[in-house]
Design an enzyme around this catalytic site. Structure first.
Site, PDB file in Angstrom:
ATOM      1  N   TYR A 132      42.372  43.042  36.487  1.00  0.00           N
ATOM      2  CA  TYR A 132      42.878  41.667  36.485  1.00  0.00           C
ATOM      3  C   TYR A 132      43.322  41.258  35.089  1.00  0.00           C
ATOM      4  O   TYR A 132      44.434  40.747  34.895  1.00  0.00           O
ATOM      5  CB  TYR A 132      41.781  40.723  36.990  1.00  0.00           C
ATOM      6  CG  TYR A 132      42.163  39.271  36.972  1.00  0.00           C
ATOM      7  CD1 TYR A 132      42.962  38.727  37.972  1.00  0.00           C
ATOM      8  CD2 TYR A 132      41.714  38.427  35.957  1.00  0.00           C
ATOM      9  CE1 TYR A 132      43.312  37.382  37.964  1.00  0.00           C
ATOM     10  CE2 TYR A 132      42.059  37.085  35.938  1.00  0.00           C
ATOM     11  CZ  TYR A 132      42.862  36.570  36.941  1.00  0.00           C
ATOM     12  OH  TYR A 132      43.215  35.241  36.924  1.00  0.00           O
ATOM     13  N   SER A 150      46.661  34.015  32.857  1.00  0.00           N
ATOM     14  CA  SER A 150      45.238  33.678  32.741  1.00  0.00           C
ATOM     15  C   SER A 150      44.820  33.840  31.293  1.00  0.00           C
ATOM     16  O   SER A 150      45.380  34.660  30.561  1.00  0.00           O
ATOM     17  CB  SER A 150      44.396  34.601  33.626  1.00  0.00           C
ATOM     18  OG  SER A 150      43.015  34.445  33.349  1.00  0.00           O
TER      19      SER A 150
END
Length: 256
Positions: A164, A147
């Site tokens: 995350y 990401s």
């Protein structure tokens, strides 16, 4: 070689974790259109079965397998079944992921552990199991879904999910390190780092903050259902046979 042949996956077999929905499903569709046989697996077999049924209607050989990527037993069972039914695995897409939105001050320990177990440990264990098979065959392509959150630190008003972000940064280095270790074995390892795409994981955030997010993207839009397909196909195919250990951001320029 004809340029279109460089992207042909006829005769190849791909295992895609988290392939039942979202970005994993889109990648499964792209590979299938290029002639690839598909194994979709995730913790929720229902989503995978829907994807498999859709691909079967298009004449693609495919199966759905229930697999919790934090379970070594599940991974071994899924990979062994895939090899038993298809004879090999040429391509692995590590797409299963988890997130948890919370400030650093309030992030529960169990939430941190969950995100790390799915995103980092799961990617490691699946890569280890499939990678051993690829090494024996002398070839393979592994694509890790990271990401842009693992590349740059977002302000809390855009993304407040330190577990995350940290997990995706770990995947980026894992990709580079594994590529270096396995290059001699004919196994390629690369990563796609998506920006914001509409998925079940991001929909709530986009509903609340889409204007703020889009304002920070040079192309002034978020991704759609087709924008990952091309790069995923490139990294899975012969076209990328001189590319390994790379992190490719698909983010509308957000990391510039």
């Amino acid at each position: 070689m004809n340029v279109f042949k460089l992207f042909d996956l006829t005769g190849k077999v791909a295992l895609i974790t988290g392939g039942g929905r979202g970005l994993g499903k889109q990648i499964a569709e792209a590979f299938a259109e290029a002639g690839c046989d598909i194994i979709v697996c995730s913790r929720k077999i229902e989503n995978c079965q829907e994807t498999a049924d859709m691909l079967k209607e298009k004449g693609i050989k495919t199966i759905a397998i229930a697999c919790d990527v934090t379970s070594k037993v599940d991974i071994e069972n899924a990979v062994n079944r895939a090899i038993a039914e298809f004879g090999k695995i040429d391509i692995l897409v590590n797409n299963s992921g988890a997130t948890w939105g919370a400030s650093v001050e309030d992030m529960p320990e169990e939430a941190w552990d969950k995100v790390m177990n799915v995103n980092v440990k799961g990617t490691f264990m699946m890569s280890q199991k499939v990678g051993n098979h690829m090494i024996q065959n002398g070839s393979g392509k592994i694509i890790n879904i990271s990401s842009v959150a693992g590349i740059k630190a977002e302000p809390p008003e855009v993304l407040d999910a330190i577990g995350y972000s940290t997990s995706k940064a770990a995947i980026i280095h894992f990709t580079k390190d594994l590529a270096r270790k396995w290059a001699q074995d004919g196994v390629y390892v690369n990563s796609i780092a998506p920006g914001f795409f509409p998925t079940k994981m991001t929909n709530a955030l986009l509903d609340q903050k889409s204007d703020e997010i889009i304002s920070r993207v040079p192309l002034k839009r978020i991704g759609d259902e087709n924008m990952l397909k091309g790069i995923a196909l490139y990294l899975a195919s012969t076209a990328s046979d001189f590319v390994t250990g790379q992190i490719i951001a698909v983010d509308g320029g957000a990391t510039l």
